[in-house]
Design an enzyme around this catalytic site. Structure first.
Site, PDB file in Angstrom:
ATOM      1  N   GLY A   1     -12.561  -3.318   2.224  1.00 24.82           N
ATOM      2  CA  GLY A   1     -13.925  -2.909   2.537  1.00 24.82           C
ATOM      3  C   GLY A   1     -14.352  -1.706   1.716  1.00 24.82           C
TER       4      GLY A   1
ATOM      5  N   LYS B   1     -13.693 -11.697   7.051  1.00 26.41           N
ATOM      6  CA  LYS B   1     -14.803 -10.855   7.516  1.00 26.41           C
ATOM      7  C   LYS B   1     -16.095 -11.275   6.829  1.00 26.41           C
ATOM      8  CE  LYS B   1     -11.243  -7.414   7.735  1.00 26.41           C
ATOM      9  NZ  LYS B   1     -10.540  -6.517   6.808  1.00 26.41           N
TER      10      LYS B   1
ATOM     11  N   ARG C   1       0.834  -1.208   0.000  1.00 25.22           N
ATOM     12  CA  ARG C   1       0.000   0.000   0.000  1.00 25.22           C
ATOM     13  C   ARG C   1       0.868   1.257   0.000  1.00 25.22           C
ATOM     14  NH1 ARG C   1      -4.773  -1.783   3.950  1.00 25.22           N
ATOM     15  NH2 ARG C   1      -6.251  -2.404   2.348  1.00 25.22           N
TER      16      ARG C   1
HETATM   17  P1  ADP Z   1      -8.814  -9.028   2.513  1.00 23.38           P
HETATM   18  O1  ADP Z   1      -7.883  -8.277   3.434  1.00 23.38           O
HETATM   19  O2  ADP Z   1      -8.068  -9.618   1.361  1.00 23.38           O
HETATM   20  O3  ADP Z   1      -9.992  -8.219   2.090  1.00 23.38           O
HETATM   21  P2  ADP Z   1      -9.961 -10.338   4.832  1.00 23.38           P
HETATM   22  O4  ADP Z   1      -9.323  -9.304   5.663  1.00 23.38           O
HETATM   23  O5  ADP Z   1     -11.429 -10.443   4.852  1.00 23.38           O
HETATM   24  O6  ADP Z   1      -9.443 -10.257   3.311  1.00 23.38           O
HETATM   25  O7  ADP Z   1      -9.427 -11.787   5.281  1.00 23.38           O
HETATM   26  C1  ADP Z   1      -8.132 -12.224   5.037  1.00 23.38           C
HETATM   27  C2  ADP Z   1      -7.786 -13.374   5.929  1.00 23.38           C
HETATM   28  O8  ADP Z   1      -8.780 -14.374   5.882  1.00 23.38           O
HETATM   29  C3  ADP Z   1      -6.505 -14.064   5.546  1.00 23.38           C
HETATM   30  O9  ADP Z   1      -5.533 -13.756   6.498  1.00 23.38           O
HETATM   31  C4  ADP Z   1      -6.861 -15.559   5.541  1.00 23.38           C
HETATM   32  O10 ADP Z   1      -5.935 -16.340   6.201  1.00 23.38           O
HETATM   33  C5  ADP Z   1      -8.177 -15.591   6.269  1.00 23.38           C
HETATM   34  N1  ADP Z   1      -8.990 -16.743   5.897  1.00 23.38           N
HETATM   35  C6  ADP Z   1      -9.495 -17.060   4.695  1.00 23.38           C
HETATM   36  N2  ADP Z   1     -10.162 -18.227   4.741  1.00 23.38           N
HETATM   37  C7  ADP Z   1     -10.084 -18.677   6.001  1.00 23.38           C
HETATM   38  C8  ADP Z   1     -10.593 -19.840   6.694  1.00 23.38           C
HETATM   39  N3  ADP Z   1     -11.283 -20.772   6.040  1.00 23.38           N
HETATM   40  N4  ADP Z   1     -10.313 -19.958   7.998  1.00 23.38           N
HETATM   41  C9  ADP Z   1      -9.602 -19.013   8.634  1.00 23.38           C
HETATM   42  N5  ADP Z   1      -9.108 -17.906   8.056  1.00 23.38           N
HETATM   43  C10 ADP Z   1      -9.337 -17.738   6.757  1.00 23.38           C
HETATM   44 MG    MG Z   2      -7.744  -7.888   5.509  1.00 25.90          MG
END
Ligand code: ADP
Ligand code: MG
Length: 376
Positions: free
Chosen positions: A355, A200, A29
């Site tokens: 988000g 999330k 970023r």
């Molecule tokens: P992003 O930042 O890409 O928008 P999020 O913040 O929502 O995504 O989530 C990212 C995290 O979700 C990652 O660190 C990943 O390890 C975790 N994650 C994805 N699938 C699972 C799962 N089945 N169980 C636990 N953690 C998970």
């Molecule tokens: Mg994230």
């Protein structure tokens, strides 16, 4: 909205207050906003950078401004060193949380310098969108630039209230976000495939409602998939999912969508579903192949854990290999993963927002962008 790239350069000669978002484990970023910093170095007399990290607890900050406990890890000192390396310019980090001292440090720094303040969320006023706090920030500079798209969906003082006190502009990265995301939002080519994973669950599932009539397919993984599978009656054991009753009630509607594909096989460890399996990847891959627009938000599994990144990598490769689609992704972890595997360059646009990207695409008004429209 006034874009930094388009205004008279002469009006930029004073001190710039630049809101950035450094909130990732790696530096992607930060790299995304280097052009903005370089641009301001050419046209301003001084740059004061403000940013945040994590979710510190302002009440743990001692009256004397000393940072203790878990908050210590959330200091921006290290980010300052990182930025210094990337830019090849000295960054003056101001550790103080006392505004008189901060002002002194900013005023005392020579022309052409870059000053970085401590984590904004160490101050109570930031999250509360407090006008008094915004005023104090405003007193440090002559104008304000928002190049922190990733936090523009939050009504925070350094994103919203600040625009009432200084001439305000959208930074170079924010401008690109508005242009590219706006295009995908208004003129997406079909079939549009929306890949949703991550941690999330309810945030991401909520967004599906806005896309019900826009997306041809939703491919689910991560906590989003776990939550829906549980709603369907599957025993997801200790898997990461949303358990909040109110949220679940709201999400029930999604069960009726015909466009939702769910994992048919999962990789488990200690009672937790941590990755999607081969069969699922196979089905998802077919949809990805035929897509003309692909939006990806959130990893398919806990890729950070050894042996549980396979499904996610297969999905990333499948998306990267579709050459004719417009491929959009964003969010801290998803992009970190793509950079690590050098697949990021295969995407048409990488949004710095997670988000914020989803909110924007859903047509929600982002408070940070709204404030720039109103006061900028
Ligand atoms: P992003 O930042 O890409 O928008 P999020 O913040 O929502 O995504 O989530 C990212 C995290 O979700 C990652 O660190 C990943 O390890 C975790 N994650 C994805 N699938 C699972 C799962 N089945 N169980 C636990 N953690 C998970
Ligand atoms: Mg994230």
């Amino acid at each position: 909205m006034r874009y930094l790239s388009r205004i008279n350069r002469k009006s930029l000669c004073g001190t710039a207050l630049l809101r950035l978002d450094f909130n990732t484990e790696d530096d992607w970023r930060m790299r995304a906003v280097l052009p903005t910093i370089r641009f301001l170095l050419r046209h301003s007399s001084k740059i004061v950078i403000i940013s945040h990290r994590g979710r510190p607890q302002p009440r743990l900050i001692r009256a004397n401004g000393r940072i203790v406990g878990a908050n210590k890890k959330l200091s921006l000192r290290k980010d300052g060193l990182r930025l210094q390396k990337l830019l090849g310019r000295k960054i003056r980090f101001v550790a103080s949380l006392n505004f008189a001292a901060v002002r002194k440090a900013v005023n005392g720094s020579p022309r052409g310098s870059i000053v970085l303040l401590e984590n904004l969320r160490f101050w109570k006023g930031e999250k509360a969108n407090d006008a008094k706090f915004a005023k104090k920030l405003a007193a440090l500079a002559d104008y304000y630039v928002n190049d922190a798209f990733a936090v523009s969906h939050r009504a925070n003082a350094s994103v919203v209230a600040i625009t009432r006190f200084l001439p305000s502009y959208a930074g170079l990265e924010l401008e690109k976000e508005i242009e590219f995301l706006g295009n995908v939002m208004h003129h997406p080519r079909h079939p549009l495939v929306f890949v949703i994973g991550g941690a999330k669950a309810s945030d991401k599932l909520e967004i599906m409602k806005y896309f019900e009539n826009k997306a041809d397919w939703f491919l689910l993984g991560g906590a989003a998939a776990n939550t829906i599978l549980a709603l369907k009656g599957m025993d997801m054991k200790k898997s990461l999912m949303d358990k909040d009753k109110k949220n679940l009630k709201r999400l029930r509607g999604i069960l009726g969508y015909k466009s939702v594909l769910l994992p048919v096989d999962l990789k488990w460890s200690d009672g937790m579903a941590l990755d999607i399996g081969q069969k699922t990847v196979g089905t998802y891959r077919k949809k990805i192949k035929g897509a003309k627009t692909i939006i990806w938000s959130g990893p398919m599994g806990l890729f950070e854990k050894r042996g549980f990144g396979t499904g996610n990598l297969a999905m990333a490769r499948a998306i990267a290999n579709n050459r004719r689609a417009f491929k959009l992704t964003g969010g801290g972890e998803t992009v970190m993963f793509l950079k690590k595997h050098r697949l990021d360059k295969k995407f048409s646009f990488i949004s710095t927002g997670g988000g914020a990207m989803l909110d924007f695409l859903a047509g929600k008004k982002l408070p940070g962008i709204g404030a720039l429209n109103k006061h900028g």
